[in-house]
Design a protein around this motif. Structure first.
Motif, short mmCIF file in Angstrom:
data_model
loop_
_atom_site.label_atom_id
_atom_site.label_comp_id
_atom_site.label_asym_id
_atom_site.label_seq_id
_atom_site.Cartn_x
_atom_site.Cartn_y
_atom_site.Cartn_z
N ALA A 170 0.83 -1.21 0.00
CA ALA A 170 0.00 0.00 0.00
C ALA A 170 0.86 1.26 0.00
CB ALA A 170 -0.94 -0.01 1.21
N ALA A 171 2.04 1.20 0.63
CA ALA A 171 2.94 2.36 0.67
C ALA A 171 3.44 2.70 -0.73
CB ALA A 171 4.11 2.09 1.60
N VAL A 172 3.77 1.68 -1.51
CA VAL A 172 4.25 1.90 -2.88
C VAL A 172 3.11 2.38 -3.78
CG1 VAL A 172 5.22 0.80 -4.93
CG2 VAL A 172 6.16 0.30 -2.67
N TYR A 173 1.95 1.76 -3.66
CA TYR A 173 0.80 2.21 -4.46
C TYR A 173 0.52 3.69 -4.19
CZ TYR A 173 -0.43 -2.77 -5.19
OH TYR A 173 -0.44 -4.09 -5.53
N ALA A 174 0.57 4.09 -2.92
CA ALA A 174 0.29 5.48 -2.57
C ALA A 174 1.33 6.41 -3.19
CB ALA A 174 0.27 5.65 -1.05
N ALA A 175 2.60 6.02 -3.11
CA ALA A 175 3.66 6.85 -3.68
C ALA A 175 3.52 6.97 -5.20
CB ALA A 175 5.03 6.27 -3.32
N LEU A 176 3.23 5.86 -5.85
CA LEU A 176 3.07 5.88 -7.32
C LEU A 176 1.90 6.76 -7.74
CD1 LEU A 176 3.70 2.10 -8.13
CD2 LEU A 176 5.22 4.03 -8.65
N ALA A 177 0.80 6.66 -7.00
CA ALA A 177 -0.36 7.48 -7.33
C ALA A 177 -0.04 8.97 -7.16
CB ALA A 177 -1.55 7.10 -6.46
N GLU A 178 0.63 9.30 -6.07
CA GLU A 178 0.96 10.71 -5.82
C GLU A 178 1.99 11.24 -6.82
OE1 GLU A 178 -0.36 12.93 -4.01
OE2 GLU A 178 -1.72 11.73 -2.77
N GLY A 198 1.95 10.36 -9.95
CA GLY A 198 1.28 10.48 -11.24
C GLY A 198 1.33 9.26 -12.13
N PHE A 199 1.69 8.10 -11.58
CA PHE A 199 1.69 6.87 -12.38
C PHE A 199 0.27 6.40 -12.68
CE2 PHE A 199 6.04 6.84 -10.95
CZ PHE A 199 6.74 6.16 -11.93
N PHE A 200 -0.64 6.65 -11.76
CA PHE A 200 -2.06 6.37 -11.98
C PHE A 200 -2.87 7.25 -11.03
CE2 PHE A 200 -0.32 3.05 -9.19
CZ PHE A 200 -1.12 3.16 -8.06
N SER A 201 -4.16 7.21 -11.16
CA SER A 201 -5.03 8.12 -10.40
C SER A 201 -5.04 7.82 -8.90
CB SER A 201 -6.46 8.03 -10.94
OG SER A 201 -7.36 8.69 -10.09
N VAL A 202 -5.01 8.87 -8.11
CA VAL A 202 -5.12 8.72 -6.66
C VAL A 202 -6.46 8.07 -6.30
CG1 VAL A 202 -5.34 10.02 -4.48
CG2 VAL A 202 -3.55 10.62 -6.12
N GLU A 203 -7.49 8.35 -7.09
CA GLU A 203 -8.81 7.76 -6.83
C GLU A 203 -8.77 6.24 -6.87
OE1 GLU A 203 -12.12 8.87 -6.14
OE2 GLU A 203 -10.84 10.48 -5.39
N GLU A 204 -7.87 5.69 -7.66
CA GLU A 204 -7.79 4.24 -7.79
C GLU A 204 -7.35 3.56 -6.49
OE1 GLU A 204 -6.18 0.94 -11.06
OE2 GLU A 204 -5.94 3.10 -11.40
N HIS A 208 -0.67 -7.76 -1.52
CA HIS A 208 0.77 -7.78 -1.71
C HIS A 208 1.04 -7.15 -3.08
CE1 HIS A 208 0.58 -10.52 1.64
NE2 HIS A 208 1.90 -10.63 1.67
N VAL A 209 2.07 -6.33 -3.14
CA VAL A 209 2.27 -5.50 -4.33
C VAL A 209 2.39 -6.36 -5.59
CG1 VAL A 209 4.79 -5.37 -4.17
CG2 VAL A 209 3.50 -3.49 -5.20
N SER A 210 1.69 -5.93 -6.64
CA SER A 210 1.66 -6.67 -7.90
C SER A 210 2.03 -5.75 -9.06
CB SER A 210 0.26 -7.24 -8.15
OG SER A 210 0.16 -7.81 -9.44
N HIS A 211 2.76 -6.32 -10.02
CA HIS A 211 3.13 -5.53 -11.20
C HIS A 211 2.10 -5.64 -12.31
CE1 HIS A 211 4.37 -9.52 -12.56
NE2 HIS A 211 4.36 -9.06 -13.79
N LYS A 212 1.16 -6.56 -12.21
CA LYS A 212 0.22 -6.80 -13.30
C LYS A 212 -0.70 -5.60 -13.50
CE LYS A 212 -3.08 -10.17 -15.11
NZ LYS A 212 -3.83 -11.44 -14.87
N ASN A 213 -0.54 -4.94 -14.62
CA ASN A 213 -1.35 -3.77 -14.99
C ASN A 213 -1.19 -2.59 -14.04
OD1 ASN A 213 -2.51 -5.15 -17.24
ND2 ASN A 213 -3.95 -6.16 -15.85
N VAL A 214 -0.11 -2.57 -13.26
CA VAL A 214 0.15 -1.44 -12.36
C VAL A 214 1.42 -0.74 -12.82
CG1 VAL A 214 0.47 -0.66 -9.99
CG2 VAL A 214 -0.90 -2.70 -10.45
N PRO A 215 1.31 0.40 -13.51
CA PRO A 215 2.51 1.10 -13.99
C PRO A 215 3.40 1.53 -12.84
CG PRO A 215 0.53 2.48 -14.21
CD PRO A 215 0.06 1.12 -13.83
N GLY A 216 4.69 1.31 -13.00
CA GLY A 216 5.66 1.72 -11.98
C GLY A 216 6.10 0.59 -11.07
#
Length: 267
Positions: A68-76, A78-84, A98-106
């Motif tokens: 979740a920490a990485v997803y939050a950083a990537l969203a902030e 600009g890799f994908f929308s914060v809303e996501e 658990h962090v996944s690379h499938k369809n998650v840019p960055g």
């Protein structure tokens, strides 16, 4: 956005994401938030508008349960929308627990089976040398994760091949799923162990941004680099700090409200 602002946002998103999804590991998300924030604000050479840029630095969160920490950083960033982020851990969501690379840019690789990230990082770092590329590979691990034998095989490999483009950062909060690392299977002192394996090693306060930045900007050019970052599990939320319960518990009810109020006071 500076690293302090990003760390605050990672903590805020982390609390909200695990609250909505009833997901685990908020304690781990909070302990690693400062490390992730410093990396994405000041260190990593990444391209939100072109995530597959071949010159990008590679980042692997080996302790994938803190995804979740990485997803939050990537969203902030600009890799994908914060809303996501609100879809975290929901059925059908790209943002798995658990962090996944499938369809998650960055995200470079899916992780969660502990002890694998450093081995993958060694492969990426060696490939960079063969391809004569200048990018660095950064791997964030947990101290509990260092109990895995595969970690030390990779540490030997990195020293043997002089992977000076590999940087391992250990989120050393002395807590894992079943108790204190020092009691489950003690690896203390970590600093000396990595030093003995031939790495350049620094020991810092992993919740202090200035110390993290200084360490990450003063790396050895001859050896693989390890930063043992001493952190507090649950950092930033007083009733979660150093409490094993919050490895798996998700913030609901009064705990959720208290956590948000504490964060607002830190803004």
């Amino acid at each position: 956005m500076n690293s302090m602002e990003l760390a605050w946002k990672i903590r805020k998103h982390g609390i909200e994401m695990t609250h909505i999804s009833h997901g685990s590991h908020i304690g781990s998300v909070l302990s690693v938030a400062d490390i992730i924030a410093v990396l994405y604000s000041d260190i990593l050479n990444v391209f939100p508008n072109n995530p597959e840029n071949t010159g990008r630095d590679r980042f692997i969160l080996s302790k994938g349960h803190a995804g979740a920490a990485v997803y939050a950083a990537l969203a902030e960033k600009g890799f994908f929308s914060v809303e996501e982020l609100k879809t975290h851990y929901a059925n059908g969501s790209k943002l798995s627990g658990h962090v996944s690379h499938k369809n998650v840019p960055g995200v470079e690789v899916s992780t969660g089976s502990l002890g694998h990230g450093i081995g993958i990082g060694c492969g990426m770092a060696l490939a960079a040398k063969y391809d004569k590329k200048d990018y660095k590979v950064y791997v964030v691990m947990g101290d509990g994760e260092c109990e895995e034998g595969s970690v030390w095989e990779a540490a030997l490999f990195a020293n043997h091949y002089k992977l000076n483009n590999l940087v391992v950062i250990i989120d050393s909060n002395n807590l894992q799923g079943m108790g204190k690392c020092s009691e489950v299977l003690s690896l203390r002192p970590l600093y000396e162990k990595w030093l003995t394996f031939g790495w350049n090693v620094q020991n810092v306060d992993g919740n202090d941004h200035d110390e993290l930045k200084a360490a990450l900007k003063h790396l050895s050019g001859n050896k693989p680099n390890c930063i043992v970052a001493d952190t507090i599990k649950g950092k930033g939320i007083s009733f979660m700090e150093n409490e094993l319960l919050w490895h798996y518990r998700d913030p609901q009810g009064e705990f959720y409200e208290r956590a948000l109020k504490e964060l607002e006071r830190q803004k």
